[in-house]
Design a protein around this motif. Structure first.
Motif: not given
Length: 234
Positions: A136-151
């Protein structure tokens, strides 16, 4: 676009290296800090994810197992977060670094509740170490955190100034998009973020914007909804 209340800012590791191509260009990092501080002063809650490409890009040798290569990449993003966090602190900001795995006393283990507390305290929150898993790339990482944190959205500050229909470094006639749907990004494989991240954005309706890090006040403008690059709609 409307001004966001909470954003996830993805910084390219290569862009932070500037003309040096490797490591850090402190002048570039201090300019990022200046813009983030101005945006935070406006009340925007900012999370940051940094790629690791200024230190490590994937599997460089057949002698290295893919899982181990990805783990090296995860640690590269942790180094980047520690460095940039310190630059931000020197500019007067409070920060907190989270990782999905333990890094001794250098970072804190990720928890949504704890991250929410840090946002409420006005801290700039760094999410390092990707997802904590190989493949999993940092692209996936940023999307995952954005969704989790409701950005509200993801801002991608890159060494390239937007999304093109082909690589502008190879094709001088490449067409730049002002707006493009995430479905078209997937269908045409436009490489805004990797396919896994693109599908996650589509399924969770997470918009993105892509712009050049080296443009004057590009981060400040993007935080206000003034996108000079490309808006990726959902």
């Amino acid at each position: 676009m409307e001004k966001a209340k909470r954003v996830l800012l993805k910084l390219s590791g290569e862009a932070l290296a500037g003309d040096k191509k490797m490591g850090f260009d402190e002048t570039v990092c201090r300019e990022v800090a200046r813009q983030v501080e101005l945006s935070a002063r406006e009340g925007i809650q900012i999370g940051v994810v940094i790629g690791g490409g200024n230190f490590w890009r994937g599997r460089t040798s057949e002698a290295i197992d893919r899982t181990k290569a990805d783990q090296i990449g995860m640690l590269a993003t942790v180094m980047n977060a520690i460095y940039v966090s310190e630059i931000f602190r020197s500019a007067g900001m409070k920060t907190q670094i989270f990782t999905p795995f333990a890094c001794g006393a250098m970072t804190e283990l990720f928890s949504k509740d704890r991250a929410e507390e840090c946002f409420a305290e006005g801290r700039i929150v760094f999410f390092a170490g990707g997802t904590g898993h190989p493949y999993f790339s940092t692209d996936t990482g940023v999307v995952l955190r954005a969704i989790e944190m409701e950005a509200d959205m993801i801002l991608l500050a890159k060494s390239i100034d937007g999304v093109y229909d082909s690589d502008p470094r190879v094709n001088p006639g490449a067409k730049k998009y002002d707006r493009v749907s995430i479905q078209e990004v997937i269908d045409r494989q436009l490489a805004v973020v990797d396919l896994t991240a693109s599908i996650m954005c589509m399924e969770n309706r997470m918009p993105m914007a892509v712009f050049g890090l080296d443009e004057r006040d590009s981060i400040v403008n993007a935080m206000k909804g003034k996108i000079t690059g490309t808006v990726v709609t959902v």
